[in-house]
Design a protein around this motif. Structure first.
Motif, PDB file in Angstrom:
ATOM      1  N   LEU A 154      41.140  39.616  45.162  1.00 42.21           N
ATOM      2  CA  LEU A 154      40.996  41.090  45.165  1.00 42.21           C
ATOM      3  C   LEU A 154      40.675  41.614  43.878  1.00 42.21           C
ATOM      4  O   LEU A 154      40.214  42.877  43.684  1.00 42.21           O
ATOM      5  CB  LEU A 154      42.484  41.550  45.328  1.00 42.21           C
ATOM      6  N   GLY A 155      40.883  40.918  42.802  1.00 43.04           N
ATOM      7  CA  GLY A 155      40.473  41.393  41.432  1.00 43.04           C
ATOM      8  C   GLY A 155      41.708  42.116  40.901  1.00 43.04           C
ATOM      9  O   GLY A 155      42.960  41.834  41.518  1.00 43.04           O
ATOM     10  N   PRO A 156      41.640  42.953  39.919  1.00 40.59           N
ATOM     11  CA  PRO A 156      42.699  43.612  39.494  1.00 40.59           C
ATOM     12  C   PRO A 156      43.353  44.482  40.532  1.00 40.59           C
ATOM     13  O   PRO A 156      42.375  45.318  41.362  1.00 40.59           O
ATOM     14  CB  PRO A 156      42.171  44.345  38.302  1.00 40.59           C
ATOM     15  N   VAL A 157      44.539  44.903  40.699  1.00 35.44           N
ATOM     16  CA  VAL A 157      45.123  45.711  41.739  1.00 35.44           C
ATOM     17  C   VAL A 157      46.273  46.488  41.174  1.00 35.44           C
ATOM     18  O   VAL A 157      46.906  45.981  40.199  1.00 35.44           O
ATOM     19  CB  VAL A 157      45.709  45.107  42.873  1.00 35.44           C
TER      20      VAL A 157
ATOM     21  N   LYS B 145      46.129  31.615  54.538  1.00 37.64           N
ATOM     22  CA  LYS B 145      45.313  32.524  53.733  1.00 37.64           C
ATOM     23  C   LYS B 145      45.852  32.460  52.390  1.00 37.64           C
ATOM     24  O   LYS B 145      46.945  33.217  52.049  1.00 37.64           O
ATOM     25  CB  LYS B 145      44.919  33.657  54.251  1.00 37.64           C
ATOM     26  N   LEU B 146      44.697  32.113  51.366  1.00 39.09           N
ATOM     27  CA  LEU B 146      45.249  32.330  49.793  1.00 39.09           C
ATOM     28  C   LEU B 146      44.639  33.701  49.311  1.00 39.09           C
ATOM     29  O   LEU B 146      43.401  33.891  49.502  1.00 39.09           O
ATOM     30  CB  LEU B 146      44.702  31.063  49.061  1.00 39.09           C
ATOM     31  N   VAL B 147      45.423  34.344  48.931  1.00 38.36           N
ATOM     32  CA  VAL B 147      44.913  35.900  48.184  1.00 38.36           C
ATOM     33  C   VAL B 147      45.222  35.778  47.038  1.00 38.36           C
ATOM     34  O   VAL B 147      46.405  35.745  46.338  1.00 38.36           O
ATOM     35  CB  VAL B 147      45.686  37.041  49.042  1.00 38.36           C
ATOM     36  N   LEU B 148      44.108  36.106  46.062  1.00 35.00           N
ATOM     37  CA  LEU B 148      44.450  35.975  44.555  1.00 35.00           C
ATOM     38  C   LEU B 148      44.126  37.384  44.051  1.00 35.00           C
ATOM     39  O   LEU B 148      43.348  38.201  44.522  1.00 35.00           O
ATOM     40  CB  LEU B 148      43.405  35.221  43.978  1.00 35.00           C
ATOM     41  N   ALA B 149      45.351  37.880  43.271  1.00 33.79           N
ATOM     42  CA  ALA B 149      45.041  39.272  42.608  1.00 33.79           C
ATOM     43  C   ALA B 149      45.155  39.226  41.146  1.00 33.79           C
ATOM     44  O   ALA B 149      45.991  38.235  40.725  1.00 33.79           O
ATOM     45  CB  ALA B 149      46.061  40.078  43.340  1.00 33.79           C
ATOM     46  N   GLY B 150      44.443  39.979  40.419  1.00 33.21           N
ATOM     47  CA  GLY B 150      44.716  40.112  39.016  1.00 33.21           C
ATOM     48  C   GLY B 150      43.213  39.670  38.489  1.00 33.21           C
ATOM     49  O   GLY B 150      42.275  39.513  38.848  1.00 33.21           O
ATOM     50  N   GLU B 151      43.360  39.930  37.015  1.00 39.24           N
ATOM     51  CA  GLU B 151      41.952  39.820  36.442  1.00 39.24           C
ATOM     52  C   GLU B 151      41.710  38.184  36.071  1.00 39.24           C
ATOM     53  O   GLU B 151      42.685  37.679  35.836  1.00 39.24           O
ATOM     54  CB  GLU B 151      42.296  40.494  34.856  1.00 39.24           C
ATOM     55  N   CYS B 152      40.505  37.992  36.179  1.00 41.05           N
ATOM     56  CA  CYS B 152      40.055  36.582  35.860  1.00 41.05           C
ATOM     57  C   CYS B 152      38.818  36.763  34.992  1.00 41.05           C
ATOM     58  O   CYS B 152      37.822  37.173  35.492  1.00 41.05           O
ATOM     59  CB  CYS B 152      39.944  35.794  37.054  1.00 41.05           C
TER      60      CYS B 152
ATOM     61  N   ILE C  76      35.705  32.352  39.862  1.00 40.85           N
ATOM     62  CA  ILE C  76      35.355  33.470  40.880  1.00 40.85           C
ATOM     63  C   ILE C  76      34.229  32.981  41.988  1.00 40.85           C
ATOM     64  O   ILE C  76      34.541  33.049  43.149  1.00 40.85           O
ATOM     65  CB  ILE C  76      35.259  34.684  40.244  1.00 40.85           C
ATOM     66  N   GLN C  77      33.347  32.398  41.187  1.00 41.52           N
ATOM     67  CA  GLN C  77      32.037  32.137  42.382  1.00 41.52           C
ATOM     68  C   GLN C  77      32.496  31.047  43.240  1.00 41.52           C
ATOM     69  O   GLN C  77      32.176  30.931  44.374  1.00 41.52           O
ATOM     70  CB  GLN C  77      31.137  31.675  41.257  1.00 41.52           C
ATOM     71  N   LYS C  78      33.255  30.116  42.450  1.00 42.08           N
ATOM     72  CA  LYS C  78      33.746  28.737  43.236  1.00 42.08           C
ATOM     73  C   LYS C  78      34.806  29.305  44.313  1.00 42.08           C
ATOM     74  O   LYS C  78      34.423  28.852  45.686  1.00 42.08           O
ATOM     75  CB  LYS C  78      34.494  28.072  42.361  1.00 42.08           C
ATOM     76  N   ILE C  79      35.756  30.158  44.089  1.00 44.14           N
ATOM     77  CA  ILE C  79      36.773  30.314  45.100  1.00 44.14           C
ATOM     78  C   ILE C  79      36.109  31.328  46.385  1.00 44.14           C
ATOM     79  O   ILE C  79      36.409  31.249  47.374  1.00 44.14           O
ATOM     80  CB  ILE C  79      38.031  31.188  44.804  1.00 44.14           C
ATOM     81  N   GLN C  80      35.116  32.113  46.011  1.00 44.15           N
ATOM     82  CA  GLN C  80      34.436  32.969  46.715  1.00 44.15           C
ATOM     83  C   GLN C  80      33.736  32.384  48.074  1.00 44.15           C
ATOM     84  O   GLN C  80      33.359  32.756  48.968  1.00 44.15           O
ATOM     85  CB  GLN C  80      33.506  34.193  46.239  1.00 44.15           C
ATOM     86  N   LEU C  81      33.307  30.915  47.536  1.00 46.78           N
ATOM     87  CA  LEU C  81      32.803  30.148  48.657  1.00 46.78           C
ATOM     88  C   LEU C  81      33.750  29.230  49.595  1.00 46.78           C
ATOM     89  O   LEU C  81      33.316  28.932  50.302  1.00 46.78           O
ATOM     90  CB  LEU C  81      31.700  29.189  47.961  1.00 46.78           C
TER      91      LEU C  81
END
Length: 147
Positions: free
Chosen positions: A38-41, A13-20, A26-31
C-alpha cells in the motif's frame, strides 16, 4: 516467509504498509501473487487495516517501542512482535520473532493464526495518564538531584 506459509497450505493475503526505500524489494513483491503493498498510509487507515486483519507482523528491529504493535495489542489483534524490546520479551516472549529463518518465522505465524492467543501485554502502562506520572516522577528526581 510468505512463500513458506503458502507451502504449508495457509492461504492468506500479505498486505504491507509503510515507506520502503528499496525499489528492488517493491518490484519483487509486486510480482508475487497474494502480496499487496500500500505504501505510506495515514494513521487512521493503518488502524482500520490492523483492526480488520487476522494478525499483524512487525519484524523490524530498528524501532525502540513500535507504536503500531501497541495499537494492534490494544485492538486485540494478534501480533508477531519484533525482537529487542525488553517489555515484549518480559510479557509475551512466545510472540517475539526469535529467528531470521523464514521457515521458523512461518511456524510462529502459523501458531498465531491457529491459536489466536490472548497476548498478555500490559497496554495500560502506555496510557497517557500512566506515562505522565512516570515523567513527573523522573523530572522530580532530576530536580531534586540538582539541588
Amino acid at each position: 516467509t510468505y512463500s513458506a506459509l503458502l507451502s504449508k497450505g495457509i492461504n492468506c493475503k500479505l498486505v504491507l504498509a509503510g515507506e520502503c526505500k528499496d525499489s528492488r524489494f517493491i518490484q519483487k513483491i509486486q510480482l508475487m501473487p497474494g502480496i499487496q503493498w500500500l505504501g505510506p498510509v495515514s494513521r487512521e487507515e493503518l488502524l482500520d487495516l490492523v483492526a480488520s486483519s487476522k494478525m499483524m507482523l512487525n519484524m523490524s528491529n530498528s524501532e525502540v517501542m513500535p507504536r503500531t504493535c501497541l495499537e494492534a495489542l490494544a485492538l486485540g489483534v494478534p501480533v508477531l512482535l519484533p525482537s529487542g524490546i525488553p517489555e515484549f520479551d518480559e510479557y509475551c516472549k512466545e510472540y517475539v520473532v526469535c529467528s531470521a529463518s523464514a521457515e521458523h518465522v512461518a511456524l510462529q505465524i502459523e501458531d498465531l493464526l491457529l491459536r489466536t492467543p490472548k497476548q498478555n501485554y500490559p497496554i495500560e502502562d502506555h496510557l497517557p495518564q500512566n506515562v505522565l506520572i512516570k515523567y513527573e516522577s523522573l523530572f522530580r528526581r532530576l530536580v531534586n538531584s540538582n539541588n
